[in-house]
Design a protein around this motif. Structure first.
Motif, short mmCIF file in Angstrom:
data_model
loop_
_atom_site.label_atom_id
_atom_site.label_comp_id
_atom_site.label_asym_id
_atom_site.label_seq_id
_atom_site.Cartn_x
_atom_site.Cartn_y
_atom_site.Cartn_z
N ASP A 34 21.34 -6.42 22.56
CA ASP A 34 20.04 -7.06 22.31
C ASP A 34 18.95 -6.04 22.02
O ASP A 34 18.71 -5.12 22.81
CB ASP A 34 19.64 -7.92 23.50
N ASP A 78 16.94 -9.56 19.00
CA ASP A 78 16.75 -10.69 19.90
C ASP A 78 15.29 -11.03 20.11
O ASP A 78 14.90 -12.20 20.16
CB ASP A 78 17.42 -10.38 21.24
N LYS A 92 25.94 -15.21 21.24
CA LYS A 92 25.15 -14.35 20.34
C LYS A 92 26.07 -13.65 19.34
O LYS A 92 25.75 -13.56 18.15
CB LYS A 92 24.36 -13.31 21.14
#
Length: 264
Positions: free
Chosen positions: A11, A17, A165
């Motif tokens: 991330d 993100d 993700k």
């Protein structure tokens, strides 16, 4: 010593993100503005504040802090995976947490509308899931490194959410020889144990690896604690103090190979 492996955070290192979350908030708060005369930015600020306060009030907070799951991930995670009992507690808490965060955010702006709060609580996860944003240089740099070094993804978070993700950007996972998720391992960065686990999977010593990440308090502190060199990716020019000092500071992923060459 020759670098044999590169370890990456996920991330805000490979996946953008922060932008995905920001855009999801913008879309959801924009929907609220269709119902009431409100400032979407003020609603986002209020929801973030209420979500964090509520998140930190739960008995699961020490666990989520240790694993590395932030309040805004809680606004769209299902918490269906992970062996620890805390994940089952989070799974049970999540729907009410989402609704309460948005309802309280509206209340902070003087709006009493539980029905709209519930609607926004379901809209935000959908908006976030629609935004799997990758930095523009991510694949170019991974292409450069793949084959020259072993690659390992070392990410904090809930197993189901981090896998989701990755599923949102299916091209990403195949680059990695190993993927380590803190919620599966049982402890998160900066714990030395998760870095030692990663090194054992790769079959390397600390001197043979380098960690790339955007967070000083997890990626850099943890890798440094086991003697592994690291690169702090500082895309926004953040001023740091000397509490945690990275071996190298870079502005984007393109600089990685140059730094590795200097080490060798």
């Amino acid at each position: 010593m020759t670098i044999k492996a590169v370890l990456f955070d996920l991330d805000d290192t490979l996946l953008w993100d922060e932008r995905s979350v920001k855009e999801a908030f913008r879309a959801t708060c924009g929907e609220a503005a269709k119902h009431y005369d409100l400032d979407p930015d003020k609603l986002e600020e209020a929801v973030r504040r209420e979500a964090r306060a509520l998140y930190e009030s739960f008995e699961t907070f020490p666990f989520t802090k240790m694993i590395g799951i932030n309040p805004f991930e809680g606004l769209w995670a299902h918490f269906t995976q992970g062996e620890q009992p805390e994940f089952r507690k989070l799974q049970a808490l999540a729907p009410g947490y989402r609704k309460a965060s948005w309802t309280r955010g509206l209340e902070a702006l003087g709006i009493q509308d539980e029905e709209l709060g519930a609607k926004l609580a379901e809209m935000f996860p959908a908006e976030r899931r629609n935004r799997p944003i990758v930095y523009e240089e991510t694949f170019e740099v991974l292409d450069q490194l793949k084959g020259k070094y072993k690659l390992l993804l070392l990410t904090n978070g809930s197993p189901d959410l981090q896998k989701e993700k990755l599923a949102g950007v299916p091209e990403l996972a195949p680059y990695f020889d190993h993927i380590v998720i803190s919620g599966e391992f049982g402890e998160g960065k900066p714990a030395a144990s998760i870095f030692r686990h990663a090194m054992s999977l790769l079959g390397i010593t600390a001197e043979e690896g380098v960690m790339i990440g955007d967070k000083l308090t997890t990626d850099i502190l943890g890798s440094g604690s086991v003697g592994m060199r690291n690169m702090w990716i500082n895309r926004h020019g953040i001023e740091r103090n000397d509490d945690i000092v990275p071996a190298f500071e870079i502005k984007n992923l393109h600089e990685i190979q140059k730094v590795i060459d200097s080490l060798e």
